[in-house]
Design a protein around this motif. Structure first.
Motif, PDB file in Angstrom:
ATOM      1  N   ASP A 274     -46.661  45.991  36.114  1.00  0.00           N
ATOM      2  CA  ASP A 274     -47.181  45.585  34.805  1.00  0.00           C
ATOM      3  C   ASP A 274     -47.090  44.075  34.607  1.00  0.00           C
ATOM      4  O   ASP A 274     -47.991  43.447  34.029  1.00  0.00           O
ATOM      5  CB  ASP A 274     -46.444  46.315  33.681  1.00  0.00           C
ATOM      6  CG  ASP A 274     -44.945  46.030  33.700  1.00  0.00           C
ATOM      7  OD1 ASP A 274     -44.419  45.676  34.767  1.00  0.00           O
ATOM      8  OD2 ASP A 274     -44.301  46.166  32.637  1.00  0.00           O
ATOM      9  N   TYR A 278     -50.120  41.327  33.947  1.00  0.00           N
ATOM     10  CA  TYR A 278     -50.070  40.302  32.902  1.00  0.00           C
ATOM     11  C   TYR A 278     -50.314  38.916  33.498  1.00  0.00           C
ATOM     12  O   TYR A 278     -51.002  38.073  32.909  1.00  0.00           O
ATOM     13  CB  TYR A 278     -48.716  40.326  32.194  1.00  0.00           C
ATOM     14  CG  TYR A 278     -48.600  41.345  31.097  1.00  0.00           C
ATOM     15  CD1 TYR A 278     -49.532  41.392  30.063  1.00  0.00           C
ATOM     16  CD2 TYR A 278     -47.549  42.260  31.087  1.00  0.00           C
ATOM     17  CE1 TYR A 278     -49.425  42.333  29.049  1.00  0.00           C
ATOM     18  CE2 TYR A 278     -47.431  43.208  30.070  1.00  0.00           C
ATOM     19  CZ  TYR A 278     -48.380  43.232  29.056  1.00  0.00           C
ATOM     20  OH  TYR A 278     -48.272  44.161  28.050  1.00  0.00           O
ATOM     21  N   LEU A 357     -42.541  37.105  28.909  1.00  0.00           N
ATOM     22  CA  LEU A 357     -42.681  38.489  29.351  1.00  0.00           C
ATOM     23  C   LEU A 357     -41.796  38.787  30.551  1.00  0.00           C
ATOM     24  O   LEU A 357     -41.239  39.884  30.673  1.00  0.00           O
ATOM     25  CB  LEU A 357     -44.147  38.771  29.712  1.00  0.00           C
ATOM     26  CG  LEU A 357     -45.103  38.999  28.545  1.00  0.00           C
ATOM     27  CD1 LEU A 357     -46.545  38.958  29.024  1.00  0.00           C
ATOM     28  CD2 LEU A 357     -44.800  40.333  27.873  1.00  0.00           C
ATOM     29  N   THR A 361     -37.695  40.077  26.243  1.00  0.00           N
ATOM     30  CA  THR A 361     -38.384  41.230  25.677  1.00  0.00           C
ATOM     31  C   THR A 361     -39.271  40.743  24.538  1.00  0.00           C
ATOM     32  O   THR A 361     -38.780  40.220  23.537  1.00  0.00           O
ATOM     33  CB  THR A 361     -37.372  42.268  25.152  1.00  0.00           C
ATOM     34  OG1 THR A 361     -36.513  42.677  26.215  1.00  0.00           O
ATOM     35  CG2 THR A 361     -38.101  43.480  24.606  1.00  0.00           C
ATOM     36  N   PRO A 363     -42.315  41.556  21.711  1.00  0.00           N
ATOM     37  CA  PRO A 363     -43.016  42.635  20.990  1.00  0.00           C
ATOM     38  C   PRO A 363     -44.465  42.756  21.448  1.00  0.00           C
ATOM     39  O   PRO A 363     -45.118  41.746  21.767  1.00  0.00           O
ATOM     40  CB  PRO A 363     -42.939  42.178  19.524  1.00  0.00           C
ATOM     41  CG  PRO A 363     -41.742  41.275  19.466  1.00  0.00           C
ATOM     42  CD  PRO A 363     -41.697  40.589  20.800  1.00  0.00           C
ATOM     43  N   VAL A 364     -44.968  43.970  21.461  1.00  0.00           N
ATOM     44  CA  VAL A 364     -46.326  44.232  21.958  1.00  0.00           C
ATOM     45  C   VAL A 364     -47.362  43.475  21.126  1.00  0.00           C
ATOM     46  O   VAL A 364     -48.342  42.940  21.668  1.00  0.00           O
ATOM     47  CB  VAL A 364     -46.623  45.744  21.944  1.00  0.00           C
ATOM     48  CG1 VAL A 364     -48.065  46.009  22.383  1.00  0.00           C
ATOM     49  CG2 VAL A 364     -45.649  46.487  22.852  1.00  0.00           C
ATOM     50  N   TYR A 365     -47.161  43.418  19.812  1.00  0.00           N
ATOM     51  CA  TYR A 365     -48.161  42.773  18.972  1.00  0.00           C
ATOM     52  C   TYR A 365     -48.286  41.281  19.283  1.00  0.00           C
ATOM     53  O   TYR A 365     -49.376  40.698  19.158  1.00  0.00           O
ATOM     54  CB  TYR A 365     -47.840  42.994  17.487  1.00  0.00           C
ATOM     55  CG  TYR A 365     -46.703  42.157  16.938  1.00  0.00           C
ATOM     56  CD1 TYR A 365     -46.949  40.889  16.393  1.00  0.00           C
ATOM     57  CD2 TYR A 365     -45.391  42.616  16.966  1.00  0.00           C
ATOM     58  CE1 TYR A 365     -45.912  40.115  15.887  1.00  0.00           C
ATOM     59  CE2 TYR A 365     -44.350  41.847  16.464  1.00  0.00           C
ATOM     60  CZ  TYR A 365     -44.613  40.611  15.928  1.00  0.00           C
ATOM     61  OH  TYR A 365     -43.587  39.841  15.437  1.00  0.00           O
ATOM     62  N   VAL A 367     -47.885  39.930  22.295  1.00  0.00           N
ATOM     63  CA  VAL A 367     -48.648  39.842  23.548  1.00  0.00           C
ATOM     64  C   VAL A 367     -50.136  40.021  23.270  1.00  0.00           C
ATOM     65  O   VAL A 367     -50.978  39.259  23.765  1.00  0.00           O
ATOM     66  CB  VAL A 367     -48.160  40.904  24.557  1.00  0.00           C
ATOM     67  CG1 VAL A 367     -48.951  40.796  25.857  1.00  0.00           C
ATOM     68  CG2 VAL A 367     -46.680  40.741  24.834  1.00  0.00           C
ATOM     69  N   ILE A 368     -50.463  41.038  22.463  1.00  0.00           N
ATOM     70  CA  ILE A 368     -51.871  41.298  22.139  1.00  0.00           C
ATOM     71  C   ILE A 368     -52.483  40.117  21.394  1.00  0.00           C
ATOM     72  O   ILE A 368     -53.602  39.673  21.702  1.00  0.00           O
ATOM     73  CB  ILE A 368     -51.992  42.589  21.301  1.00  0.00           C
ATOM     74  CG1 ILE A 368     -51.546  43.795  22.126  1.00  0.00           C
ATOM     75  CG2 ILE A 368     -53.431  42.771  20.810  1.00  0.00           C
ATOM     76  CD1 ILE A 368     -51.506  45.097  21.343  1.00  0.00           C
TER      77      ILE A 368
END
Length: 412
Positions: A274, A278, A357, A361, A363-365, A367-368
């Motif tokens: 993963d 990225y 990354l 750690t 947060p997903v938001y 990264v998006i």
């Protein structure tokens, strides 16, 4: 779309038929293969044979107290297996003479169990002999103190060598484990963007100086030309990276058992899938942004001699972004306010967000959001670069100022 396809095919062919490009790629692949096979070759030629005691460098141990002389020799021999420890009764001057003449490599003159002098001819920056000797003498001193207080030798040994059990449960990322491949990937991104960005700017300036751009711009749309050039250079850069790192991965897997004792090298090839994906996303988007900028600046230069000066602001911007990330990695603090801000700035986020990354750690938001900003910025900068490219065809003579370019864009 047809124009874009032709331009992409033409520009890609220029890269893959370039002898320098092919030669550098093959050289890097060969160099990586040599490095990866080096442990196998050295071990197959007998380098793993254990040196005989008489072939080991000599370490002299001089003690004024005969009571501890024998135990010191045995203890030093066990603590320094890469030396042949010799108990000496000579004077300090004799010891110095043996070291300077090369008969011995180093010597410990023990005044007591809590004081000694270490003699060596050339002190290496990696010499850790004194640290080992400190630990060793401290243990011997503790043992003797316990024996003097009435403990048996076994009880004293158990008290000194009691094992301490500890466990570490990592709930996030292991920064030390991920540091090496993160650093290599960031450095590869840095080199590829600078190299290919400069090539895009040079190719555009060459076309302009030869007046070929004027003919091209009448038969193809500026957007198709700019995107075709940049995507072709991105494909060439990706293929070169895949060739180099792919060959390194194959060669490492073939020689993995020979690198088992080198955790640094092993960690480099232990990148999660993963994180690798990225890395590709941020590499491609970051490459597009800087390559478009280099291409736009290249179209404003009338002579090849002006390229280095013209692209200097872009290069400096990228170097600053690189340094911010490297300093944060070295300090082990990749979640600072500066790094978080840089994770959403298009010019710095390809390296900053990838580093976070890999070593923290995120947060997903976040990264998006970072990826969405990068995609929008890449498209916007690409369209703006195409407009500057179209205007740059008409700008000859001295390199135009930013105000002149903006005026020309308004009129276009």
């Amino acid at each position: 779309m047809k124009q874009f396809g032709k331009i992409l095919k033409f520009e890609s062919k220029n890269y893959f038929t370039n002898k320098v490009f092919v030669g550098v790629t093959l050289f890097l692949v060969l160099a990586i293969a040599v490095v990866m096979f080096f442990p196998r070759v050295t071990k197959s030629t007998g380098s793993e044979e254990v040196a005989a005691p008489q072939d080991l460098p000599i370490m002299l141990v001089v003690s004024d107290t005969q009571a501890h002389a024998q135990s010191l020799e045995e203890s030093f021999s066990a603590a320094f297996p890469s030396y042949r420890v010799v108990l000496s009764q000579g004077s300090v001057e004799d010891v110095k003479e043996k070291i300077t003449s090369g008969e011995a490599e180093c010597a410990f003159v023990i005044e007591s169990l809590t004081a000694y002098t270490y003699y060596v001819n050339n002190l290496s920056m990696y010499d850790s002999n004194t640290h080992t000797a400190d630990t060793l003498l401290q243990k011997i001193y503790q043992m003797n103190a316990m024996l003097d207080s009435g403990m048996t030798a076994q009880e004293a040994e158990n008290a000194i060598s009691i094992p301490i059990e500890n466990k570490t449960e990592n709930l996030g990322k292991n920064q030390m484990q991920n540091f090496f491949y993160t650093y290599i990937m960031i450095f590869a991104l840095y080199m590829v963007i600078l190299l290919y960005g400069q090539m895009v700017a040079t190719n555009v300036a060459t076309e302009k100086s030869s007046r070929a751009m004027e003919l091209l711009i009448t038969s193809a749309k500026p957007v198709s030309m700019m995107f075709g050039k940049v995507i072709a250079s991105c494909i060439a850069g990706l293929i070169q990276l895949v060739a180099v790192f792919g060959s390194a991965l194959v060669c490492f897997n073939l020689n993995q058992e020979y690198w088992a004792e080198n955790p640094m090298v092993s960690s480099i090839f232990d990148m999660p899938v993963d994180l690798f994906l990225y890395m590709l996303v941020f590499f491609i988007l970051g490459f597009f942004i800087y390559a478009f900028m280099y291409g736009a600046i290249g179209s404003t230069a009338s002579k090849l001699e002006d390229i280095n000066t013209a692209v200097m602001p872009i290069t400096m911007l990228f170097v600053v972004a690189f340094l911010v990330v490297i300093f944060s990695m070295s300090a082990g603090e990749v979640d600072t306010l500066v790094m978080k801000v840089c994770s959403f700035i298009p010019f710095t986020s390809p390296m900053a967000m990838f580093t976070r990354l890999a070593m923290s750690t995120v947060p997903v938001y976040e990264v998006i959001l970072s990826i969405v900003i990068l995609i929008g910025s890449a498209v916007g900068i690409g369209i703006l670069a195409a407009k500057i490219y179209r205007v740059g065809v008409l700008l000859y003579g001295t390199r135009p100022k930013l105000s002149s370019i903006l005026k020309a864009l308004k009129k276009a």
